[in-house]
Design an enzyme around this catalytic site. Structure first.
Site, PDB file in Angstrom:
ATOM      1  N   ASP A  14       0.812  -1.229   0.000  1.00 32.25           N
ATOM      2  CA  ASP A  14       0.000   0.000   0.000  1.00 32.25           C
ATOM      3  C   ASP A  14       0.836   1.265   0.000  1.00 32.25           C
ATOM      4  O   ASP A  14       0.429   2.298   0.535  1.00 32.25           O
ATOM      5  CB  ASP A  14      -0.971   0.018   1.210  1.00 32.25           C
ATOM      6  CG  ASP A  14      -1.891  -1.185   1.200  1.00 32.25           C
ATOM      7  OD1 ASP A  14      -2.239  -1.654   0.109  1.00 32.25           O
ATOM      8  OD2 ASP A  14      -2.241  -1.658   2.302  1.00 32.25           O
ATOM      9  N   GLY A  16       1.634   2.991  -2.596  1.00 29.73           N
ATOM     10  CA  GLY A  16       1.246   3.881  -3.701  1.00 29.73           C
ATOM     11  C   GLY A  16       1.793   3.383  -5.031  1.00 29.73           C
ATOM     12  O   GLY A  16       1.998   4.171  -5.960  1.00 29.73           O
ATOM     13  N   LYS A  17       2.010   2.062  -5.135  1.00 26.56           N
ATOM     14  CA  LYS A  17       2.561   1.475  -6.373  1.00 26.56           C
ATOM     15  C   LYS A  17       1.631   1.707  -7.558  1.00 26.56           C
ATOM     16  O   LYS A  17       2.072   1.959  -8.661  1.00 26.56           O
ATOM     17  CB  LYS A  17       2.788  -0.040  -6.180  1.00 26.56           C
ATOM     18  CG  LYS A  17       3.769  -0.375  -5.069  1.00 26.56           C
ATOM     19  CD  LYS A  17       3.849  -1.863  -4.819  1.00 26.56           C
ATOM     20  CE  LYS A  17       2.587  -2.463  -4.272  1.00 26.56           C
ATOM     21  NZ  LYS A  17       2.224  -2.029  -2.902  1.00 26.56           N
ATOM     22  N   ALA A  40      -3.869  -7.873  -3.703  1.00 25.99           N
ATOM     23  CA  ALA A  40      -3.413  -6.509  -3.972  1.00 25.99           C
ATOM     24  C   ALA A  40      -4.613  -5.583  -4.145  1.00 25.99           C
ATOM     25  O   ALA A  40      -5.675  -6.010  -4.599  1.00 25.99           O
ATOM     26  CB  ALA A  40      -2.568  -6.486  -5.245  1.00 25.99           C
ATOM     27  N   GLY A  41      -4.429  -4.328  -3.773  1.00 26.38           N
ATOM     28  CA  GLY A  41      -5.440  -3.307  -4.029  1.00 26.38           C
ATOM     29  C   GLY A  41      -4.713  -2.037  -4.401  1.00 26.38           C
ATOM     30  O   GLY A  41      -4.004  -1.476  -3.572  1.00 26.38           O
ATOM     31  N   HIS A  42      -4.809  -1.626  -5.659  1.00 28.70           N
ATOM     32  CA  HIS A  42      -4.063  -0.466  -6.135  1.00 28.70           C
ATOM     33  C   HIS A  42      -5.047   0.641  -6.515  1.00 28.70           C
ATOM     34  O   HIS A  42      -5.851   0.467  -7.429  1.00 28.70           O
ATOM     35  CB  HIS A  42      -3.196  -0.857  -7.335  1.00 28.70           C
ATOM     36  CG  HIS A  42      -2.149  -1.865  -6.968  1.00 28.70           C
ATOM     37  ND1 HIS A  42      -1.261  -2.394  -7.874  1.00 28.70           N
ATOM     38  CD2 HIS A  42      -1.838  -2.444  -5.783  1.00 28.70           C
ATOM     39  CE1 HIS A  42      -0.458  -3.256  -7.246  1.00 28.70           C
ATOM     40  NE2 HIS A  42      -0.795  -3.298  -5.981  1.00 28.70           N
ATOM     41  N   GLN A 223       2.083  -5.987  -3.270  1.00 26.33           N
ATOM     42  CA  GLN A 223       2.562  -6.180  -1.897  1.00 26.33           C
ATOM     43  C   GLN A 223       3.858  -5.363  -1.671  1.00 26.33           C
ATOM     44  O   GLN A 223       4.161  -4.496  -2.477  1.00 26.33           O
ATOM     45  CB  GLN A 223       2.802  -7.665  -1.560  1.00 26.33           C
ATOM     46  CG  GLN A 223       1.527  -8.506  -1.475  1.00 26.33           C
ATOM     47  CD  GLN A 223       0.958  -8.885  -2.825  1.00 26.33           C
ATOM     48  OE1 GLN A 223       1.660  -9.376  -3.678  1.00 26.33           O
ATOM     49  NE2 GLN A 223      -0.324  -8.658  -3.013  1.00 26.33           N
ATOM     50  N   THR A 300      -9.642  -4.855   1.696  1.00 33.74           N
ATOM     51  CA  THR A 300     -10.461  -5.368   2.802  1.00 33.74           C
ATOM     52  C   THR A 300     -11.144  -4.265   3.615  1.00 33.74           C
ATOM     53  O   THR A 300     -11.981  -4.573   4.462  1.00 33.74           O
ATOM     54  CB  THR A 300      -9.589  -6.202   3.766  1.00 33.74           C
ATOM     55  OG1 THR A 300      -8.527  -5.363   4.230  1.00 33.74           O
ATOM     56  CG2 THR A 300      -9.000  -7.423   3.082  1.00 33.74           C
ATOM     57  N   ARG A 302      -9.903  -2.659   5.971  1.00 32.86           N
ATOM     58  CA  ARG A 302      -9.407  -2.617   7.359  1.00 32.86           C
ATOM     59  C   ARG A 302      -8.612  -1.330   7.597  1.00 32.86           C
ATOM     60  O   ARG A 302      -7.859  -0.901   6.721  1.00 32.86           O
ATOM     61  CB  ARG A 302      -8.468  -3.813   7.617  1.00 32.86           C
ATOM     62  CG  ARG A 302      -9.176  -5.149   7.641  1.00 32.86           C
ATOM     63  CD  ARG A 302      -8.183  -6.293   7.837  1.00 32.86           C
ATOM     64  NE  ARG A 302      -7.350  -6.508   6.653  1.00 32.86           N
ATOM     65  CZ  ARG A 302      -6.434  -7.472   6.562  1.00 32.86           C
ATOM     66  NH1 ARG A 302      -6.213  -8.273   7.581  1.00 32.86           N
ATOM     67  NH2 ARG A 302      -5.735  -7.611   5.461  1.00 32.86           N
ATOM     68  N   PRO A 303      -8.732  -0.722   8.821  1.00 35.48           N
ATOM     69  CA  PRO A 303      -7.875   0.439   9.105  1.00 35.48           C
ATOM     70  C   PRO A 303      -6.413  -0.009   9.105  1.00 35.48           C
ATOM     71  O   PRO A 303      -6.095  -1.070   9.639  1.00 35.48           O
ATOM     72  CB  PRO A 303      -8.313   0.897  10.500  1.00 35.48           C
ATOM     73  CG  PRO A 303      -9.237  -0.135  11.021  1.00 35.48           C
ATOM     74  CD  PRO A 303      -9.630  -1.065   9.919  1.00 35.48           C
TER      75      PRO A 303
HETATM   76  P1  GDP Z   1      -0.613   0.322  -3.577  1.00 37.25           P
HETATM   77  O1  GDP Z   1      -1.232  -0.943  -3.084  1.00 37.25           O
HETATM   78  O2  GDP Z   1       0.856   0.383  -3.328  1.00 37.25           O
HETATM   79  O3  GDP Z   1      -0.961   0.637  -5.004  1.00 37.25           O
HETATM   80  O4  GDP Z   1      -1.255   1.481  -2.683  1.00 37.25           O
HETATM   81  P2  GDP Z   1      -2.812   1.670  -2.332  1.00 37.25           P
HETATM   82  O5  GDP Z   1      -3.501   2.185  -3.539  1.00 37.25           O
HETATM   83  O6  GDP Z   1      -3.359   0.467  -1.671  1.00 37.25           O
HETATM   84  O7  GDP Z   1      -2.714   2.762  -1.189  1.00 37.25           O
HETATM   85  C1  GDP Z   1      -2.151   4.021  -1.423  1.00 37.25           C
HETATM   86  C2  GDP Z   1      -3.230   5.086  -1.117  1.00 37.25           C
HETATM   87  O8  GDP Z   1      -2.632   6.357  -1.079  1.00 37.25           O
HETATM   88  C3  GDP Z   1      -4.310   5.184  -2.192  1.00 37.25           C
HETATM   89  O9  GDP Z   1      -5.524   5.517  -1.585  1.00 37.25           O
HETATM   90  C4  GDP Z   1      -3.816   6.327  -3.075  1.00 37.25           C
HETATM   91  O10 GDP Z   1      -4.871   6.998  -3.768  1.00 37.25           O
HETATM   92  C5  GDP Z   1      -3.209   7.227  -2.050  1.00 37.25           C
HETATM   93  N1  GDP Z   1      -2.090   8.065  -2.495  1.00 37.25           N
HETATM   94  C6  GDP Z   1      -1.058   7.733  -3.317  1.00 37.25           C
HETATM   95  N2  GDP Z   1      -0.166   8.733  -3.370  1.00 37.25           N
HETATM   96  C7  GDP Z   1      -0.637   9.694  -2.551  1.00 37.25           C
HETATM   97  C8  GDP Z   1      -0.133  10.972  -2.136  1.00 37.25           C
HETATM   98  O11 GDP Z   1       0.941  11.400  -2.514  1.00 37.25           O
HETATM   99  N3  GDP Z   1      -0.894  11.673  -1.236  1.00 37.25           N
HETATM  100  C9  GDP Z   1      -2.083  11.224  -0.763  1.00 37.25           C
HETATM  101  N4  GDP Z   1      -2.753  11.979   0.084  1.00 37.25           N
HETATM  102  N5  GDP Z   1      -2.586  10.028  -1.131  1.00 37.25           N
HETATM  103  C10 GDP Z   1      -1.862   9.283  -2.001  1.00 37.25           C
HETATM  104  P1  IMO Z   2      -0.780  -4.157  -2.302  1.00 33.08           P
HETATM  105  O1  IMO Z   2      -0.380  -4.650  -3.656  1.00 33.08           O
HETATM  106  C1  IMO Z   2      -0.945  -4.617   2.020  1.00 33.08           C
HETATM  107  C2  IMO Z   2      -0.926  -8.677   3.620  1.00 33.08           C
HETATM  108  C3  IMO Z   2      -2.193  -9.094   4.333  1.00 33.08           C
HETATM  109  C4  IMO Z   2      -1.617 -10.046   5.362  1.00 33.08           C
HETATM  110  C5  IMO Z   2      -0.487 -10.740   4.586  1.00 33.08           C
HETATM  111  C6  IMO Z   2      -0.897 -12.089   4.002  1.00 33.08           C
HETATM  112  O2  IMO Z   2      -2.092  -3.443  -2.280  1.00 33.08           O
HETATM  113  O3  IMO Z   2       0.324  -3.400  -1.647  1.00 33.08           O
HETATM  114  P2  IMO Z   2      -2.411 -12.772   1.917  1.00 33.08           P
HETATM  115  O4  IMO Z   2      -3.866 -12.525   1.642  1.00 33.08           O
HETATM  116  O5  IMO Z   2      -1.491 -12.232   0.869  1.00 33.08           O
HETATM  117  O6  IMO Z   2      -2.123 -14.207   2.241  1.00 33.08           O
HETATM  118  O7  IMO Z   2      -2.121 -11.961   3.296  1.00 33.08           O
HETATM  119  O8  IMO Z   2      -0.128  -9.850   3.542  1.00 33.08           O
HETATM  120  N1  IMO Z   2      -1.113  -8.180   2.231  1.00 33.08           N
HETATM  121  C7  IMO Z   2      -1.077  -6.893   1.896  1.00 33.08           C
HETATM  122  N2  IMO Z   2      -0.958  -5.786   2.678  1.00 33.08           N
HETATM  123  N3  IMO Z   2      -1.014  -4.498   0.672  1.00 33.08           N
HETATM  124  C8  IMO Z   2      -1.106  -5.584  -0.111  1.00 33.08           C
HETATM  125  O9  IMO Z   2      -1.047  -5.524  -1.455  1.00 33.08           O
HETATM  126  C9  IMO Z   2      -1.178  -6.869   0.494  1.00 33.08           C
HETATM  127  N4  IMO Z   2      -1.298  -8.129   0.031  1.00 33.08           N
HETATM  128  C10 IMO Z   2      -1.241  -8.925   1.101  1.00 33.08           C
HETATM  129  O10 IMO Z   2      -2.848  -8.000   4.925  1.00 33.08           O
HETATM  130  O11 IMO Z   2      -1.013  -9.322   6.398  1.00 33.08           O
HETATM  131 MG    MG Z   3      -2.781  -1.577  -1.828  1.00 28.63          MG
END
Ligand code: GDP
Ligand code: IMO
Ligand code: MG
Length: 427
Positions: A14, A16-17, A40-42, A223, A300, A302-303
């Protein structure tokens, strides 16, 4: 020579990939996801709207890009079909998608096993995303797996299901769960195979051809390095390797093909799920960061747990990934924090260390050692260049560079594509 860039998470996911991949994809030709699945959740933000992806590479929102889901992924075909429909309904139709016939399929019994395995751990669950990722990779490693190519032939699929369920069904019986029917699964998953058939190919052949054609290729990590099965905080990890080192293996290309590695890093740290997190803190400052950064899981809900940036983690990530530049994300979220801390080393039983101990109990005992930096109050979200950033913010960035020994090449000051300061041109 083809130009290749790997985008990798340096922390616990998470980082910011998705944002960085979407941003760099505008000047790339090919975007590749090579491991993980819909754990993953991007999130990608543009045009006032947030788009969430779980399986599709984050190149799909850029017109006419080639998007590849490579060999090392584990794919839930129903989730993939839903995601393709969602993206197309949002008006993005112009992407080309290729899915590896070698990728493994997340089957319905993997989802059930994920929950079962977590319950067996009682008071120490991993906190998985419950998407069946671990059991799918377990079947792959034990050679009970079903691959995307197997979905194309119903007889072959039935044969493979017979073997796999002869292993899993007795387990479900033992734990009082309903057994899975081979016929019903074969019917449903063969139908999914027919729906996704148009995308399925040998992506190794395709990618090697694209490399030979000297294309611009972006590899999107999922991840983060601390969730790596080999180099993370085992057992609180995912079941694949999210590192740059794993990209050639998972995509079927030579290691020498990888040139640049962008280590995507939050300006602080977060973690979802269980497991040690040395710089974690929970107070009003953490709450503020969680709310301003909207730190709730994309997959998910989750906080996310909040911590200071951890230089030991970043040095570890640099070593195992060969990071050539850092992308510092969510810097805007730290506005208003009076004093910002950076962990530069750990103390373990009276000794100062700068590496991640292999033993999980040791890692749970480490105490972070901090340097403290004065914060800033200026809003960063409209900053367009490095020079516009407040001096205290620049000092903080310089400290990250010094402590990690990595140069910063991208700075992100908001979720939108436009809120990106680029210090190095990748393509
Ligand atoms: P990823 O799994 O690495 O792609 O990251 P996620 O998308 O799960 O989580 C990153 C969160 O940060 C997302 O809600 C993005 O929209 C947000 N985000 C990314 N870059 C920035 C930033 O520079 N500032 C802020 N405020 N939010 C950002
Ligand atoms: P992105 O690509 C954050 C974490 C889960 C758990 C552990 C194992 O969005 O960064 P799994 O379901 O893979 O067996 O869970 O890994 N986890 C992540 N945490 N970002 C992710 O992906 C994750 N993918 C798995 O929360 O702790
Ligand atoms: Mg993510």
């Amino acid at each position: 020579m083809a130009k290749t860039v790997v985008v990798v998470g340096t922390q616990w996911g998470d980082e910011g990939k998705g944002k960085i991949t979407d941003y760099l994809a505008s000047s790339a030709e090919v975007v590749v996801r090579s491991q993980g699945g819909n754990n993953a959740g991007h999130s990608i933000f543009f045009g006032q709207k947030k788009h969430a992806l779980h399986l599709l590479p984050s190149g799909v929102f850029n017109k006419n890009k080639i998007n590849i889901m490579a060999d090392g992924m584990v794919v839930n075909p129903k989730a993939l079909i839903d995601e393709i429909n969602l993206v197309k309904n949002e008006g993005f139709q112009d992407f080309k998608l290729y899915l590896s016939n070698r990728a493994h399929v997340v089957m319905p019994y993997h989802l059930e096993l994920d929950g079962l395995f977590e319950s067996i751990r009682e008071d120490q669950p991993i906190g998985t995303t419950k998407k069946g990722i671990g059991p799918a990779y377990m079947d792959k490693a034990s050679r009970f797996g079903i691959r995307v190519g197997d979905l194309m032939n119903k007889e072959k699929l039935i044969q493979k299901l017979q073997i796999s369920l002869s292993l899993h069904n007795p387990l479900f019986q033992t734990f009082g769960k309903t057994e899975f029917s081979i016929e019903a699964i074969a019917e449903e998953y063969y139908a999914y195979g027919q729906t996704i058939k148009e995308y399925v190919t040998d992506t190794t052949v395709l990618l090697n051809q694209l490399l030979e054609e000297d294309r611009k290729i972006l590899f999107e990590g999922a991840q983060g390095s601390m969730l790596c099965l080999d180099h993370g905080t085992y057992p609180f990890v995912t079941s694949s390797s999210p590192t740059a080192a794993a990209v050639p293996l998972n995509a079927g290309i030579m290691p020498q093909a990888i040139k640049d590695v962008v280590g995507v890093t939050k300006a602080y740290s977060t973690r979802v799920g269980s497991g040690s997190f040395p710089t974690e803190f929970e107070d009003e400052i953490a709450k503020g960061i969680r709310e301003r950064g909207f730190e709730y899981g994309t997959t998910t809900g989750r906080p996310r747990r909040i911590g200071w940036i951890d230089g030991v983690v970043l040095k570890h990530a640099k070593r195992i990934n060969g990071i050539t530049g850092l992308a510092i994300m969510l810097l805007d979220v730290l506005t208003g924090v009076e004093e910002i801390k950076i962990c530069y080393a750990y103390e373990l039983d009276g000794e100062i260390i700068e590496h991640i101990p292999a033993d999980y109990d040791c890692y749970s005992r480490v105490k972070p050692l901090y340097k403290t930096y004065p914060g800033w109050n200026e809003d960063l979200t409209n900053s367009k260049s490095y020079d516009e950033l407040p001096q205290n913010c620049i000092n903080y960035l310089k400290a990250i560079e010094t402590i990690t020994g990595s140069r910063i090449t991208i700075i992100s000051v908001g979720p939108d594509r436009k809120q990106t300061i680029v210090l190095h041109k990748y393509f």
